[in-house]
Design a protein around this motif. Structure first.
Motif, PDB file in Angstrom:
ATOM      1  N   SER A 148       1.359  -1.098   0.131  1.00  0.00           N
ATOM      2  CA  SER A 148      -0.176  -0.396  -0.191  1.00  0.00           C
ATOM      3  C   SER A 148       1.329   1.341  -0.137  1.00  0.00           C
ATOM      4  O   SER A 148       2.134   1.408   0.183  1.00  0.00           O
ATOM      5  N   LYS A 174      -0.056 -13.468  -4.899  1.00  0.00           N
ATOM      6  CA  LYS A 174      -1.441 -14.377  -4.878  1.00  0.00           C
ATOM      7  C   LYS A 174      -0.908 -14.892  -6.579  1.00  0.00           C
ATOM      8  O   LYS A 174      -1.623 -14.145  -6.992  1.00  0.00           O
ATOM      9  N   ASP A 253      -0.646  -5.714   9.837  1.00  0.00           N
ATOM     10  CA  ASP A 253      -1.542  -5.141   8.821  1.00  0.00           C
ATOM     11  C   ASP A 253      -1.098  -5.411   7.507  1.00  0.00           C
ATOM     12  O   ASP A 253      -0.129  -4.845   7.434  1.00  0.00           O
ATOM     13  N   PRO A 254      -1.966  -6.080   7.064  1.00  0.00           N
ATOM     14  CA  PRO A 254      -1.731  -5.690   5.095  1.00  0.00           C
ATOM     15  C   PRO A 254      -1.070  -4.763   4.255  1.00  0.00           C
ATOM     16  O   PRO A 254      -0.595  -4.862   3.741  1.00  0.00           O
ATOM     17  N   HIS A 257       2.754  -4.797   4.922  1.00  0.00           N
ATOM     18  CA  HIS A 257       3.252  -5.876   3.542  1.00  0.00           C
ATOM     19  C   HIS A 257       4.374  -5.611   2.901  1.00  0.00           C
ATOM     20  O   HIS A 257       3.818  -4.032   2.132  1.00  0.00           O
ATOM     21  N   LYS A 337      -5.709 -15.507   8.502  1.00  0.00           N
ATOM     22  CA  LYS A 337      -6.260 -13.713   8.134  1.00  0.00           C
ATOM     23  C   LYS A 337      -5.931 -12.614   8.287  1.00  0.00           C
ATOM     24  O   LYS A 337      -5.845 -11.918   7.852  1.00  0.00           O
ATOM     25  N   LYS A 338      -4.968 -12.818   9.505  1.00  0.00           N
ATOM     26  CA  LYS A 338      -4.397 -11.122   9.856  1.00  0.00           C
ATOM     27  C   LYS A 338      -2.563 -10.835   9.302  1.00  0.00           C
ATOM     28  O   LYS A 338      -2.410 -10.411   8.450  1.00  0.00           O
ATOM     29  N   ASN A 340      -3.194 -11.973   6.473  1.00  0.00           N
ATOM     30  CA  ASN A 340      -3.743 -11.836   4.321  1.00  0.00           C
ATOM     31  C   ASN A 340      -3.374 -13.012   4.050  1.00  0.00           C
ATOM     32  O   ASN A 340      -3.296 -12.996   2.619  1.00  0.00           O
ATOM     33  N   GLU A 341      -3.699 -14.258   3.938  1.00  0.00           N
ATOM     34  CA  GLU A 341      -3.393 -15.147   3.733  1.00  0.00           C
ATOM     35  C   GLU A 341      -3.694 -16.656   3.598  1.00  0.00           C
ATOM     36  O   GLU A 341      -4.280 -17.637   3.635  1.00  0.00           O
ATOM     37  N   ASP A 343      -6.671 -17.563   1.587  1.00  0.00           N
ATOM     38  CA  ASP A 343      -7.152 -18.872   1.073  1.00  0.00           C
ATOM     39  C   ASP A 343      -5.984 -19.988   1.261  1.00  0.00           C
ATOM     40  O   ASP A 343      -6.777 -20.595   0.413  1.00  0.00           O
TER      41      ASP A 343
END
Length: 375
Positions: A148, A174, A253-254, A257, A337-338, A340-341, A343
């Motif tokens: 971001s 991904k 926080d995503p 990253h 979840k935290k 962002n993985e 899936d």
């Protein structure tokens, strides 16, 4: 007195239960910390100047693709981006100079000679740190792009009184394919460990793709002087030496990253992992003990489960294994979840079984001689 197969099976089952209990202990006592972690709010609204440092050797394509994401960061205070161009023979110099025409925050530090007696990335990174004007340093690699435009701000917000080191997450883009998912799971699994250990007050590593620390902690510890002769370790070994219970924070926080392209072939990825694991032998004894017990118990778990199922009771072995999977599910659910993985969560049992084989393949790297170049 001779033991029959049933008694041997019982002994094996007891050992299996002990190994499973060790695994559950790690997930409940350590790794759960990431799953339930709630980041504290920023201590104040004051923003300090930040120096972003990127070391690059023959990274022209990556600089074209990723440097813009760093140059357009939204940060209200002063910040600079230093690209340390370490003896590149490609077009890196001209690409950096073109970006400098549009962005006055960008600095180009060109190195034209190799350092003697200092192996790997440590010399160019040291030069970047010594050139930096600001106290807060934010490190990443040329093959990384922030997730971001608030990446710099996120790291600054993580600093509070007494904090000198902030550990971030270096994720991968991904994409389709089994290899991409396996690489991302292994990356998550490693992050789950070093984040959780830090939360438990025993930090042991960080990743240079996304790492921040104060310039003072680098100077106070004489930089990389204690690890100069080790090719790797500019990130994990340095943090292993200087991180403490009170001076280290994590940032998950995503928006904080970084993202990299995962290796496209199995051989390239395994070579990368071999290089990373060669530094493990230099960790502090307490860290090697904690990490070693987890790895050994993990390596024994599935063979003992198989033997217990064959020679004792398949359903009792399955119950023990299922209980561990249940504990894992809770930890992975929150952790993925935290970071962002999420899936990857539906396949965590398959990944867990695969990790057994991965450990077997990775073990020889502990005795390999480290590669002497950093790129």
């Amino acid at each position: 007195m001779q033991l029959d197969f049933h008694q041997i099976g019982l002994i094996g089952f007891v050992i299996f239960c002990l190994v499973a209990a060790i695994q559950v202990f790690y997930y409940v006592f350590l790794f759960r910390r990431l799953a339930v972690y709630q980041a504290p709010p920023p201590s104040n609204n004051h923003k300090e100047p930040v120096s972003v440092i990127i070391c690059a050797r023959d990274e022209a394509d990556n600089l074209v693709n990723n440097l813009p994401g760093i140059l357009v960061q939204e940060y209200p205070d002063k910040h600079e981006i230093i690209v340390v161009n370490d003896n590149s023979t490609d077009q890196s110099k001209y690409i950096i100079e073109e970006f400098m025409k549009a962005f006055d925050t960008l600095q180009h530090l060109q190195l034209k000679q190799e350092a003697k007696m200092i192996i790997g990335k440590k010399f160019p990174l040291s030069m970047g740190i010594k050139t930096a004007k600001h106290e807060v340093l934010l490190l990443t690699d040329a093959d990384c792009v922030p997730a971001s435009e608030h990446w710099v701000k996120q790291f600054q917000d993580a600093y509070r009184d007494g904090i000198e080191i902030v550990l971030g997450y270096g994720a991968y883009h991904k994409k389709e394919g089994v290899l991409n998912k396996i690489i991302r799971f292994e990356t998550f699994h490693s992050a789950m460990q070093y984040f959780s250990y830090a939360l438990a007050g025993i930090p042991y590593m960080g990743v240079g793709r996304n790492l921040s620390y104060k310039r003072d902690v680098f100077m106070r510890n004489k930089g990389f002087s204690s690890i100069n002769m080790i090719p790797s370790g500019d990130d994990d070994l340095f943090i292993n030496r200087v991180a403490t219970k009170s001076n280290t924070a994590i940032l998950i926080d995503p928006a904080s990253h970084t993202l990299s392209e995962a290796k496209a072939t199995w051989s390239d990825w395994l070579k990368q992992k071999y290089r990373h694991y060669t530094t493990t032998k230099y960790y502090q004894p307490k860290h090697k003990l904690w990490l070693g017990l987890y790895s050994v118990s993990f390596g024994l778990l599935y063979p003992l489960a198989f033997l217990s199922a064959i020679f004792f009771s398949w359903w009792m072995a399955l119950v023990v294994l299922a209980f561990r999977w249940l504990v894992q599910a809770f930890v992975y659910y929150g952790g993925m979840k935290k970071l962002n993985e999420f899936d990857l969560f539906p396949f965590f049992i398959l990944f867990d079984i695969w990790m057994f084989f991965y450990y077997i393949v990775a073990v020889p790297s502990l005795w390999r001689k480290p590669k002497r170049t950093w790129n």
